[in-house]
Design a protein around this motif. Structure first.
Motif, PDB file in Angstrom:
ATOM      1  N   THR A 301     -16.481  76.911 -87.344  1.00 48.68           N
ATOM      2  CA  THR A 301     -15.413  76.668 -86.449  1.00 48.68           C
ATOM      3  C   THR A 301     -13.968  76.544 -87.395  1.00 48.68           C
ATOM      4  N   GLY A 302     -14.114  76.589 -88.673  1.00 51.97           N
ATOM      5  CA  GLY A 302     -12.692  76.229 -89.426  1.00 51.97           C
ATOM      6  C   GLY A 302     -12.572  74.605 -89.605  1.00 51.97           C
ATOM      7  N   SER A 303     -13.295  73.866 -88.850  1.00 52.10           N
ATOM      8  CA  SER A 303     -13.051  72.549 -89.076  1.00 52.10           C
ATOM      9  C   SER A 303     -14.075  71.554 -88.742  1.00 52.10           C
ATOM     10  N   VAL A 304     -14.279  70.302 -88.915  1.00 50.71           N
ATOM     11  CA  VAL A 304     -15.337  69.520 -88.292  1.00 50.71           C
ATOM     12  C   VAL A 304     -14.913  68.862 -87.221  1.00 50.71           C
ATOM     13  N   ASN A 305     -13.838  69.481 -86.435  1.00 52.96           N
ATOM     14  CA  ASN A 305     -13.430  68.628 -85.304  1.00 52.96           C
ATOM     15  C   ASN A 305     -14.370  69.076 -84.259  1.00 52.96           C
ATOM     16  N   GLY A 306     -14.858  67.774 -83.608  1.00 53.07           N
ATOM     17  CA  GLY A 306     -15.678  67.805 -82.510  1.00 53.07           C
ATOM     18  C   GLY A 306     -17.242  68.147 -82.753  1.00 53.07           C
ATOM     19  N   TYR A 307     -17.562  68.253 -83.847  1.00 54.48           N
ATOM     20  CA  TYR A 307     -18.837  68.594 -84.534  1.00 54.48           C
ATOM     21  C   TYR A 307     -19.802  67.329 -84.351  1.00 54.48           C
ATOM     22  N   ARG A 308     -20.808  67.358 -83.520  1.00 56.73           N
ATOM     23  CA  ARG A 308     -21.355  66.021 -83.435  1.00 56.73           C
ATOM     24  C   ARG A 308     -22.772  65.859 -84.138  1.00 56.73           C
ATOM     25  N   PHE A 309     -23.118  64.552 -84.522  1.00 56.35           N
ATOM     26  CA  PHE A 309     -24.216  64.510 -85.177  1.00 56.35           C
ATOM     27  C   PHE A 309     -24.766  63.104 -85.075  1.00 56.35           C
ATOM     28  N   HIS A 310     -25.940  62.659 -85.392  1.00 56.24           N
ATOM     29  CA  HIS A 310     -26.777  61.590 -85.227  1.00 56.24           C
ATOM     30  C   HIS A 310     -27.648  61.436 -86.155  1.00 56.24           C
ATOM     31  N   VAL A 311     -28.165  60.285 -86.645  1.00 58.22           N
ATOM     32  CA  VAL A 311     -29.076  60.115 -87.739  1.00 58.22           C
ATOM     33  C   VAL A 311     -30.545  59.257 -87.006  1.00 58.22           C
ATOM     34  N   VAL A 312     -31.610  60.089 -87.308  1.00 60.92           N
ATOM     35  CA  VAL A 312     -32.842  59.596 -86.767  1.00 60.92           C
ATOM     36  C   VAL A 312     -33.804  59.089 -87.844  1.00 60.92           C
ATOM     37  N   LEU A 313     -34.298  58.160 -87.903  1.00 64.86           N
ATOM     38  CA  LEU A 313     -35.215  57.490 -88.692  1.00 64.86           C
ATOM     39  C   LEU A 313     -36.590  57.396 -88.020  1.00 64.86           C
ATOM     40  N   ASN A 314     -37.787  57.928 -88.447  1.00 62.71           N
ATOM     41  CA  ASN A 314     -38.885  57.915 -87.868  1.00 62.71           C
ATOM     42  C   ASN A 314     -40.007  57.465 -88.989  1.00 62.71           C
ATOM     43  N   ALA A 315     -40.744  56.207 -88.552  1.00 59.79           N
ATOM     44  CA  ALA A 315     -41.640  55.699 -89.412  1.00 59.79           C
ATOM     45  C   ALA A 315     -43.113  56.367 -89.190  1.00 59.79           C
ATOM     46  N   ASP A 316     -43.870  56.897 -89.987  1.00 62.91           N
ATOM     47  CA  ASP A 316     -45.161  57.333 -90.051  1.00 62.91           C
ATOM     48  C   ASP A 316     -46.234  56.268 -89.954  1.00 62.91           C
ATOM     49  N   ASN A 317     -47.436  56.665 -89.826  1.00 58.54           N
ATOM     50  CA  ASN A 317     -48.540  55.630 -90.094  1.00 58.54           C
ATOM     51  C   ASN A 317     -48.851  54.945 -91.171  1.00 58.54           C
ATOM     52  N   ASN A 318     -48.078  55.309 -92.324  1.00 59.27           N
ATOM     53  CA  ASN A 318     -48.321  54.545 -93.637  1.00 59.27           C
ATOM     54  C   ASN A 318     -46.930  53.618 -93.667  1.00 59.27           C
ATOM     55  N   GLY A 319     -46.132  53.429 -92.866  1.00 63.15           N
ATOM     56  CA  GLY A 319     -44.972  52.743 -92.899  1.00 63.15           C
ATOM     57  C   GLY A 319     -44.060  53.668 -93.705  1.00 63.15           C
ATOM     58  N   GLU A 320     -43.949  54.521 -94.255  1.00 57.53           N
ATOM     59  CA  GLU A 320     -42.980  55.377 -94.768  1.00 57.53           C
ATOM     60  C   GLU A 320     -42.103  56.059 -93.614  1.00 57.53           C
ATOM     61  N   TYR A 321     -41.025  56.935 -94.110  1.00 59.57           N
ATOM     62  CA  TYR A 321     -40.028  57.228 -93.325  1.00 59.57           C
ATOM     63  C   TYR A 321     -39.731  58.887 -93.389  1.00 59.57           C
ATOM     64  N   HIS A 322     -39.397  59.230 -92.323  1.00 59.46           N
ATOM     65  CA  HIS A 322     -38.753  60.624 -92.194  1.00 59.46           C
ATOM     66  C   HIS A 322     -37.408  60.431 -91.743  1.00 59.46           C
ATOM     67  N   ILE A 323     -36.444  61.020 -92.533  1.00 58.54           N
ATOM     68  CA  ILE A 323     -34.933  60.669 -92.074  1.00 58.54           C
ATOM     69  C   ILE A 323     -34.433  62.018 -91.771  1.00 58.54           C
ATOM     70  N   TYR A 324     -33.832  62.033 -90.448  1.00 62.18           N
ATOM     71  CA  TYR A 324     -33.353  63.247 -89.880  1.00 62.18           C
ATOM     72  C   TYR A 324     -31.674  63.285 -89.698  1.00 62.18           C
ATOM     73  N   VAL A 325     -31.169  64.149 -90.136  1.00 62.30           N
ATOM     74  CA  VAL A 325     -29.907  64.326 -89.661  1.00 62.30           C
ATOM     75  C   VAL A 325     -29.666  65.414 -88.571  1.00 62.30           C
ATOM     76  N   VAL A 326     -29.594  65.135 -87.308  1.00 64.12           N
ATOM     77  CA  VAL A 326     -29.464  65.853 -86.324  1.00 64.12           C
ATOM     78  C   VAL A 326     -27.893  66.448 -85.764  1.00 64.12           C
ATOM     79  N   TYR A 327     -27.823  67.607 -85.529  1.00 63.63           N
ATOM     80  CA  TYR A 327     -26.277  68.069 -85.296  1.00 63.63           C
ATOM     81  C   TYR A 327     -26.222  69.145 -84.537  1.00 63.63           C
ATOM     82  N   ARG A 328     -25.169  69.483 -83.858  1.00 62.32           N
ATOM     83  CA  ARG A 328     -24.540  70.463 -82.893  1.00 62.32           C
ATOM     84  C   ARG A 328     -23.128  70.570 -82.751  1.00 62.32           C
TER      85      ARG A 328
END
Length: 328
Positions: A301-328
């Protein structure tokens, strides 16, 4: 008649001359015998001296130590018998010890002075000795320690965490594999029976040493725990990433999830064993994901204006994490 008397007188005069010659010959013979005896005695003394010095040298003794019997054949025989006895009992002369080549040590090990390696040391104590055998150092039939190694030469450690160092004393047939453990700064890290514990931030050197002066060291870097050290602090990581994303100009949209339609995302898996030694790598990975989202927005788009994001952390069965940066 006169002629006959003259012959008799001549015969009588010659008889004393012949007797004198015999006496002179016997005297000469005695001198030669005496000289031969003297020469023989001198040669014998030299041989005795040479044999004695050789015996002392081969036995590792000191000149003058075994001089009592010099000059007599019985003393030499006694000395040689004594040397044979020492060779059989102590390995000094007589039958020699076989040459031993240790595959873990560069060099030939034979007799009294050598190096080498062995299996891991036995009990380990903090600033005390680990007893793995008899007395350290060379004895009449003993074997010196040639080398000490540790399974780590440097290590990172969190305050309150522990890890175990294992010492190997070389060669394996050394009489004494006794190890003393020492920390250069016990306010930073202590060692007890090879177990190292982090006390405060800093650097300490842990050393394992034998009584013979052989040693090996490991440099331990101790640091305080952060949110990016396992076990992780997901709330702190989440807040850090949100702050960094908005700083880059992205717009936070908490409605975005990994299941949202049309959403793209980056994922980072936080494995305990790796990140515990390298928490900075996890932090850099988190910012890297957000940098890439911002770059994609600029490319499209030529800039980041209006570009949305969120951070999601999901724990697995071992107590460790998957960190996601989701965006649209």
């Amino acid at each position: 008649m006169k002629k006959k008397e003259k012959q008799v007188n001549s015969s009588q005069e010659s008889e004393p001359s012949q007797g004198q010659t015999d006496l002179d010959g016997q005297e000469e013979q005695r001198k030669k015998k005496k000289l031969a005896v003297i020469i023989t005695a001198i040669v014998s003394a030299i041989i005795v001296l040479i044999i004695t010095l050789c015996s002392i040298f081969l036995a590792g003794g000191q000149p003058g130590k075994d001089e009592a019997g010099l000059g007599t054949s019985s003393a030499i025989e006694s000395q040689m018998n004594s040397d044979e006895s020492d060779g059989q009992g102590n390995g000094r002369g007589g039958a020699q010890k076989p040459v031993y080549i240790d595959p873990d040590y560069n060099g030939i090990i034979s007799g009294e002075n050598f190096g080498g390696q062995t299996d891991a040391a036995g009990d380990r104590t903090d600033n005390t000795e680990t007893n793995n055998g008899g007395l350290d150092g060379q004895t009449d039939s003993g074997t010196n320690v040639g080398k000490v190694t540790l399974d780590f030469v440097d290590k990172k450690l969190l305050v309150g965490k522990t890890f175990t160092l294992t010492a190997r004393v070389l060669p394996s047939h050394a009489d004494n594999k006794k190890v003393t453990w020492h920390s250069s700064d016990e306010t930073i890290a202590t060692v007890n029976r090879g177990v190292v514990t982090g006390k405060s931030a800093g650097v300490a050197v842990i050393t394992a040493a034998t009584e013979g002066g052989r040693s090996a060291s490991c440099t331990v870097t101790v640091r305080t725990k952060t949110a990016y050290d396992a076990p992780y602090q997901p709330d702190t990581i989440y807040q850090d990433m949100i702050a960094y994303g908005t700083q880059k100009g992205l717009v936070l949209d908490t409605s975005l999830t990994t299941n949202s339609s049309g959403v793209q995302f980056y994922e980072e898996y936080t494995g305990n064993s790796w990140y515990e030694d390298a928490p900075d790598s996890l932090a850099k990975r988190c910012t890297w994901m957000l940098d890439n989202v911002a770059q994609k927005a600029v490319d499209r788009t030529g800039s980041v204006n209006g570009y949305r994001f969120h951070v999601v952390l999901n724990a697995d069965n071992n107590g460790e994490y998957h960190i996601y940066v989701v965006y649209r």
